[in-house]
Enzyme design. Structure first.
Site, short mmCIF file in Angstrom:
data_model
loop_
_atom_site.label_atom_id
_atom_site.label_comp_id
_atom_site.label_asym_id
_atom_site.label_seq_id
_atom_site.Cartn_x
_atom_site.Cartn_y
_atom_site.Cartn_z
N ARG A 77 0.93 -1.35 -0.05
CA ARG A 77 0.10 0.09 0.10
C ARG A 77 0.77 1.20 0.07
O ARG A 77 0.50 2.36 -0.38
CB ARG A 77 -1.07 0.02 1.13
CG ARG A 77 -2.08 -0.99 0.84
CD ARG A 77 -2.98 -1.16 2.20
NE ARG A 77 -2.15 -1.85 3.27
CZ ARG A 77 -2.05 -3.13 3.41
NH1 ARG A 77 -2.31 -3.88 2.65
NH2 ARG A 77 -1.29 -3.50 4.50
N GLU A 114 5.58 -8.56 13.19
CA GLU A 114 4.78 -9.21 14.35
C GLU A 114 4.81 -10.62 14.45
O GLU A 114 4.54 -11.38 15.36
CB GLU A 114 3.47 -8.19 14.49
CG GLU A 114 3.67 -6.81 14.41
CD GLU A 114 3.65 -6.38 13.14
OE1 GLU A 114 2.59 -5.40 12.68
OE2 GLU A 114 4.49 -6.36 12.18
#
Length: 189
Positions: A77, A114
């Site tokens: 993005r 993460e």
């Protein structure tokens, strides 16, 4: 779409910008347990699909590019935001890609996410030593991707003038992983 009431305009914005950005914050969709249980994914697709919102984001981030000669967008993005920011700022844009997507690579950096690990690559022959770059991504979370992109650019001798993002998830403290790089977050949660 689900309005996200914990997303608010970043600090230091004037009244009109803050109002515009609050309307943009209301477009961001929260998706619980994606891509895995316990993760709250912030989907900016509705912002990109809204012409006025997308133009506002590009204009607000472009105002922070300063003396940048290139805007670097981080996969995926960040490509969309980075290209729009570069167009508004009147400079070129370069993508930082995931491994294996480029035919010629100047440098690569692996890092932990993460929920996994990844490698970013910079195209060959597009960022010369000393080039002033402004790095753009959609969300700043733990800072792993942002730090890897900045390190990759530093590896080839670029001068990073700042890092811009639509949304910063402040509780994850990603800003701290960027050291002295200035962070411009339009929205925070």
């Amino acid at each position: 779409m689900t309005a996200v009431d914990d997303i608010r305009p970043g600090p230091g914005l004037d009244g009109d910008s803050a109002e515009d950005l609050q309307r943009i914050a209301d477009l961001i969709r929260s998706v619980p347990d994606h891509p895995e249980p316990g993760v709250l994914f912030r989907d900016i697709t509705p912002v990109l699909a809204h012409g006025g919102a997308f133009a506002t984001v590009a204009t607000e981030l472009a105002a922070h590019t300063g003396e940048a000669e290139l805007v670097v967008g981080v996969e995926a993005r960040g490509f969309l935001l980075g290209a729009a920011v570069a167009l508004v700022a009147g400079v070129g844009t370069v993508p930082v890609r995931k491994a294996g997507k480029l035919p010629a690579v100047a440098a690569s950096r692996s890092y932990d996410l993460e929920y996994g690990s990844a490698t970013l690559e910079l195209p060959a022959d597009v960022v010369e030593p000393g080039t002033r770059v402004y790095v753009v991504d959609d969300v700043l979370a733990t800072g792993g991707t942002a730090a890897a992109a900045c390190a990759l650019l530093t590896d080839v001798g670029a001068d990073i003038v700042g890092f811009g993002t639509l949304l910063e998830l402040t509780a994850l403290r990603g800003r701290g992983r960027l050291g002295d790089v200035r962070v411009d977050a339009l929205l925070t949660a």
